[in-house]
Design a protein around this motif. Structure first.
Motif, PDB file in Angstrom:
ATOM      1  N   ASN A 237      50.192  75.230  33.686  1.00 29.46           N
ATOM      2  CA  ASN A 237      49.127  76.230  33.870  1.00 29.46           C
ATOM      3  C   ASN A 237      49.205  77.356  32.844  1.00 29.46           C
ATOM      4  OD1 ASN A 237      51.536  76.961  35.188  1.00 29.46           O
ATOM      5  ND2 ASN A 237      50.479  78.470  36.422  1.00 29.46           N
ATOM      6  N   SER A 238      50.146  77.263  31.902  1.00 25.76           N
ATOM      7  CA  SER A 238      50.154  78.225  30.782  1.00 25.76           C
ATOM      8  C   SER A 238      49.309  77.667  29.635  1.00 25.76           C
ATOM      9  CB  SER A 238      51.586  78.453  30.282  1.00 25.76           C
ATOM     10  OG  SER A 238      52.427  78.805  31.346  1.00 25.76           O
ATOM     11  N   TYR A 239      48.579  76.573  29.922  1.00 22.06           N
ATOM     12  CA  TYR A 239      47.751  75.910  28.905  1.00 22.06           C
ATOM     13  C   TYR A 239      46.835  76.900  28.180  1.00 22.06           C
ATOM     14  CZ  TYR A 239      44.153  72.918  26.903  1.00 22.06           C
ATOM     15  OH  TYR A 239      43.281  72.322  26.035  1.00 22.06           O
ATOM     16  N   LEU A 240      46.838  76.833  26.856  1.00 24.94           N
ATOM     17  CA  LEU A 240      45.968  77.692  26.036  1.00 24.94           C
ATOM     18  C   LEU A 240      45.257  76.794  25.033  1.00 24.94           C
ATOM     19  CD1 LEU A 240      47.944  80.900  24.948  1.00 24.94           C
ATOM     20  CD2 LEU A 240      45.914  80.765  26.419  1.00 24.94           C
ATOM     21  N   ASP A 241      43.999  76.521  25.288  1.00 24.54           N
ATOM     22  CA  ASP A 241      43.238  75.602  24.435  1.00 24.54           C
ATOM     23  C   ASP A 241      43.208  76.122  22.990  1.00 24.54           C
ATOM     24  OD1 ASP A 241      41.471  73.829  23.363  1.00 24.54           O
ATOM     25  OD2 ASP A 241      39.776  74.372  24.674  1.00 24.54           O
ATOM     26  N   PRO A 242      43.745  75.331  22.034  1.00 26.96           N
ATOM     27  CA  PRO A 242      43.727  75.801  20.644  1.00 26.96           C
ATOM     28  C   PRO A 242      42.375  75.621  19.964  1.00 26.96           C
ATOM     29  CG  PRO A 242      44.818  73.660  20.778  1.00 26.96           C
ATOM     30  CD  PRO A 242      44.412  74.024  22.180  1.00 26.96           C
ATOM     31  N   SER A 243      41.418  74.934  20.618  1.00 29.02           N
ATOM     32  CA  SER A 243      40.128  74.660  19.971  1.00 29.02           C
ATOM     33  C   SER A 243      39.184  75.840  20.178  1.00 29.02           C
ATOM     34  CB  SER A 243      39.511  73.389  20.559  1.00 29.02           C
ATOM     35  OG  SER A 243      39.001  73.665  21.841  1.00 29.02           O
ATOM     36  N   PRO A 244      38.090  75.889  19.408  1.00 25.50           N
ATOM     37  CA  PRO A 244      37.154  77.026  19.530  1.00 25.50           C
ATOM     38  C   PRO A 244      36.572  77.158  20.939  1.00 25.50           C
ATOM     39  CG  PRO A 244      36.667  75.728  17.571  1.00 25.50           C
ATOM     40  CD  PRO A 244      37.702  74.967  18.323  1.00 25.50           C
ATOM     41  N   LYS A 248      39.672  77.355  29.680  1.00 28.03           N
ATOM     42  CA  LYS A 248      40.791  77.798  30.515  1.00 28.03           C
ATOM     43  C   LYS A 248      41.367  76.589  31.252  1.00 28.03           C
ATOM     44  CE  LYS A 248      40.006  81.527  33.055  1.00 28.03           C
ATOM     45  NZ  LYS A 248      39.238  82.510  33.862  1.00 28.03           N
ATOM     46  N   PHE A 249      42.601  76.716  31.728  1.00 30.34           N
ATOM     47  CA  PHE A 249      43.228  75.611  32.461  1.00 30.34           C
ATOM     48  C   PHE A 249      42.352  75.192  33.641  1.00 30.34           C
ATOM     49  CE2 PHE A 249      46.217  74.359  35.922  1.00 30.34           C
ATOM     50  CZ  PHE A 249      46.534  73.103  35.424  1.00 30.34           C
ATOM     51  N   SER A 250      41.855  76.204  34.388  1.00 30.93           N
ATOM     52  CA  SER A 250      41.043  75.875  35.574  1.00 30.93           C
ATOM     53  C   SER A 250      39.746  75.176  35.171  1.00 30.93           C
ATOM     54  CB  SER A 250      40.734  77.147  36.368  1.00 30.93           C
ATOM     55  OG  SER A 250      40.092  78.084  35.538  1.00 30.93           O
ATOM     56  N   GLU A 251      39.184  75.548  34.020  1.00 22.32           N
ATOM     57  CA  GLU A 251      37.952  74.893  33.541  1.00 22.32           C
ATOM     58  C   GLU A 251      38.253  73.443  33.140  1.00 22.32           C
ATOM     59  OE1 GLU A 251      35.819  78.931  31.752  1.00 22.32           O
ATOM     60  OE2 GLU A 251      37.051  77.693  30.442  1.00 22.32           O
ATOM     61  N   LEU A 252      39.435  73.252  32.552  1.00 14.81           N
ATOM     62  CA  LEU A 252      39.832  71.892  32.169  1.00 14.81           C
ATOM     63  C   LEU A 252      39.955  71.007  33.417  1.00 14.81           C
ATOM     64  CD1 LEU A 252      40.815  70.035  29.820  1.00 14.81           C
ATOM     65  CD2 LEU A 252      43.134  70.815  30.338  1.00 14.81           C
ATOM     66  N   LEU A 253      40.504  71.571  34.491  1.00 12.56           N
ATOM     67  CA  LEU A 253      40.614  70.808  35.746  1.00 12.56           C
ATOM     68  C   LEU A 253      39.228  70.406  36.239  1.00 12.56           C
ATOM     69  CD1 LEU A 253      43.315  72.854  37.760  1.00 12.56           C
ATOM     70  CD2 LEU A 253      43.637  70.672  36.580  1.00 12.56           C
ATOM     71  N   ILE A 254      38.290  71.356  36.197  1.00  5.75           N
ATOM     72  CA  ILE A 254      36.931  71.080  36.692  1.00  5.75           C
ATOM     73  C   ILE A 254      36.252  70.012  35.826  1.00  5.75           C
ATOM     74  CG2 ILE A 254      34.608  72.108  36.917  1.00  5.75           C
ATOM     75  CD1 ILE A 254      36.016  74.622  37.993  1.00  5.75           C
ATOM     76  N   GLU A 255      36.387  70.161  34.510  1.00 11.00           N
ATOM     77  CA  GLU A 255      35.791  69.169  33.591  1.00 11.00           C
ATOM     78  C   GLU A 255      36.394  67.785  33.838  1.00 11.00           C
ATOM     79  OE1 GLU A 255      33.446  69.409  31.083  1.00 11.00           O
ATOM     80  OE2 GLU A 255      32.987  71.416  31.814  1.00 11.00           O
ATOM     81  N   ALA A 256      37.714  67.759  34.046  1.00 10.65           N
ATOM     82  CA  ALA A 256      38.405  66.479  34.255  1.00 10.65           C
ATOM     83  C   ALA A 256      37.919  65.824  35.540  1.00 10.65           C
ATOM     84  CB  ALA A 256      39.918  66.700  34.300  1.00 10.65           C
ATOM     85  N   ALA A 257      37.773  66.633  36.589  1.00 10.33           N
ATOM     86  CA  ALA A 257      37.353  66.098  37.888  1.00 10.33           C
ATOM     87  C   ALA A 257      35.929  65.558  37.827  1.00 10.33           C
ATOM     88  CB  ALA A 257      37.476  67.187  38.954  1.00 10.33           C
TER      89      ALA A 257
END
Ligand code: SAM
Ligand code: SF4
Length: 472
Positions: A237-244, A248-257
């Motif tokens: 959960n310390s994930y920090l997206d290096p792309s433009p 956020k980590f929580s957004e990545l979870l939602i996109e993945a789901a």
């Protein structure tokens, strides 16, 4: 998805990795002629899920180079040993196992040491075990193709030991060993500096993977038939997206789901400091995000937590627990605890015991403190004796057993959705995992359930798992 053994898992080509032509159609097919038939490899793995998943990537890399995986060290021309050094015992095993491998080496076998012990011991391994040809730490895996080429060319002592990389370990194919749950490392290394821990040293600094690549890989896994994914990271959960897109980590979870075909998204391990309300909001918004959080506490004493450099107090940790408990679904919470950290008094330890009562964890992984080289705690005085550590560990485990037994009893009569991942030897007996990651064993007259999601009514329990019947 069918039986795991029928799945040609190595056909999964990872997006974003350097292209190798046509490795897309099954075992051996598409492998360029100049690398086909390189030899056979045997890969043994110790340690955490991240090590397991690193091994899946290393195996993929070897398959892409034309190697064939075999079941025994005896049958292999290349033996790889992916090691763990988190506690001393695990690290000690390495040299005795290397001794056994030496005995097998009647001539042409190459032996490679990978992972945390490789990083920690470095080129000293060549001195202690001169029959080893390759030593490569986990932070240097991105260089493995070049290092393997050197070994294949006959070089005797090949080493990859940098840990100052800002790159993640991307491979073209991942040889997935678990047919029901796919692992994706989203962040590697660790920037926290817990006083007892070798990970920042052995795995290097935190490097997060581009969110678009993660989601692309996930879509491919879903197309292939996977419905459950687990995001991995030492501090996931310390994930920090290096792309433009700076997802956020929580957004990545939602996109993945939201990826079609994906029914379950898991993540581990969460660091308490970075566990924020938006993660719970994401879990509330989409039930495909599993209701389980692994939130290592390490100690219930604020004084010890400070000495451990864990960056939170007992009260702050309990605020995170309250946040998780505020979720709409009952969310399982598991943790890690270390007993006998230098200077831990019986009063400190009692605070850990009282924390177990207060949180009522669904699972606790507990360890005796083990001093590790290169860590700040290794120079701390006032070590707790081994005997006292064992006494505290036994007390803690006994308390947790009682707590867990109460929790499991309270679940009798409930119904769980189970992702079936195994068939027991007994007739009509199956097992799998709930969304909250409980192991559920159940009976069903259905002749084929592997990989299915089924509803199970809970009628009993053992010390660590639930028992029930398939609701048809
Ligand atoms: N990154 C995770 C975290 O922050 O908790 C876990 C890292 S480690 C692979 C897994 C667990 O091993 C830790 O949570 C800790 O309880 C235990 N551990 C780490 N170093 C240890 C040591 N020197 N002695 C005993 N246990 C240790
Ligand atoms: Fe080790 Fe602490 Fe990093 Fe976890 S957060 S890997 S325990 S240094």
């Amino acid at each position: 998805m069918g039986n795991g053994f029928d799945i040609r898992l190595e056909t999964l080509v990872n997006p974003g990795a350097p292209a190798l032509d046509a490795v897309a159609t099954g075992r051996g097919a598409g492998i360029p002629a100049d690398v086909a038939g390189r030899g056979t490899f045997f890969l043994e793995t110790f340690g955490c899920q991240m090590n397991e998943h690193d091994s899946e990537k290393v195996a993929g890399l070897l398959v892409a180079r034309g190697y064939q995986q075999v079941e025994t060290a005896e049958a292999a021309s290349l033996i790889l040993y992916n090691t763990c050094s988190i506690r001393e015992k695990a690290a000690q095993k390495v040299f005795s196992r290397l001794g056994e491998y030496r005995g097998l080496n009647t001539g042409e076998k190459k032996i490679a040491v990978l992972g945390c012990v490789a990083q920690q011991e470095g080129e000293d391994i060549f001195t202690r075990a001169p029959w080893v040809s390759l030593v490569c730490g986990s932070a240097s895996y991105r260089k493995l193709p070049q290092l393997l080429a050197q070994v294949e060319a006959g070089e005797q002592r090949v080493a990859g030991l940098d840990n100052d990389t800002d790159e993640t370990f991307e491979t073209e194919i991942t040889r997935r060993d678990n047919p029901w749950r796919a692992y994706i490392t989203i962040i590697e290394g660790c920037d926290k500096a817990c006083a007892y821990c070798v990970v920042p040293f052995t795995r290097g600094p935190e490097r997060s993977r581009d969110s678009a690549r993660i989601l692309q890989e996930l879509k491919q896994l879903a197309d292939f038939g996977y419905s459950e994914v687990q995001f991995l990271g030492q501090t996931v959960n310390s994930y920090l997206d290096p792309s433009p897109s700076k997802m956020k980590f929580s957004e990545l979870l939602i996109e993945a789901a939201a990826v079609p075909g994906i029914r379950r998204v898991r993540f581990t391990t969460s660091h308490p400091r970075d566990f924020s309300p938006d993660i719970i909001a994401a879990m509330d918004a989409d039930p495909a995000i599993c209701n389980h959080v692994h939130l290592p506490v390490q100690s219930g004493s604020t004084r010890v937590l400070r000495e451990m450099q864990r960056t939170y107090s007992r009260a702050e940790y309990l605020e995170k627990i309250a946040l998780i408990r505020s979720a709409k679904r009952r969310t399982a919470i598991t943790t890690d605890v270390i007993v006998g950290f230098p200077g831990e008094t019986t009063a400190d330890f009692d605070e850990t015991l009282s924390l177990l009562d207060e949180v009522t964890y669904d699972g606790v992984f507990s360890f005796k403190y083990s001093p590790r080289p290169n860590t700040p705690a290794s120079s701390l005085a006032d070590a707790v004796s081994e005997e006292e550590k064992s006494r505290r560990l036994a007390l803690l485990q006994e308390k947790q057993r009682a707590i867990q037994s109460g929790t499991l009893q309270s679940l009798l009569g409930e119904r769980f959705e189970v992702h079936v991942d195994g068939k027991s030897k007994k007739e009509n007996a199956w097992y799998g995992h709930s969304s909250c990651n409980r192991v559920v064993s159940f009976t069903s007259v259905n002749p084929q359930l592997l990989g299915e999601y089924v509803q199970v009514s809970i009628s009993g329990c053992t010390a660590n798992s639930l028992l029930g019947e398939h609701i048809l």
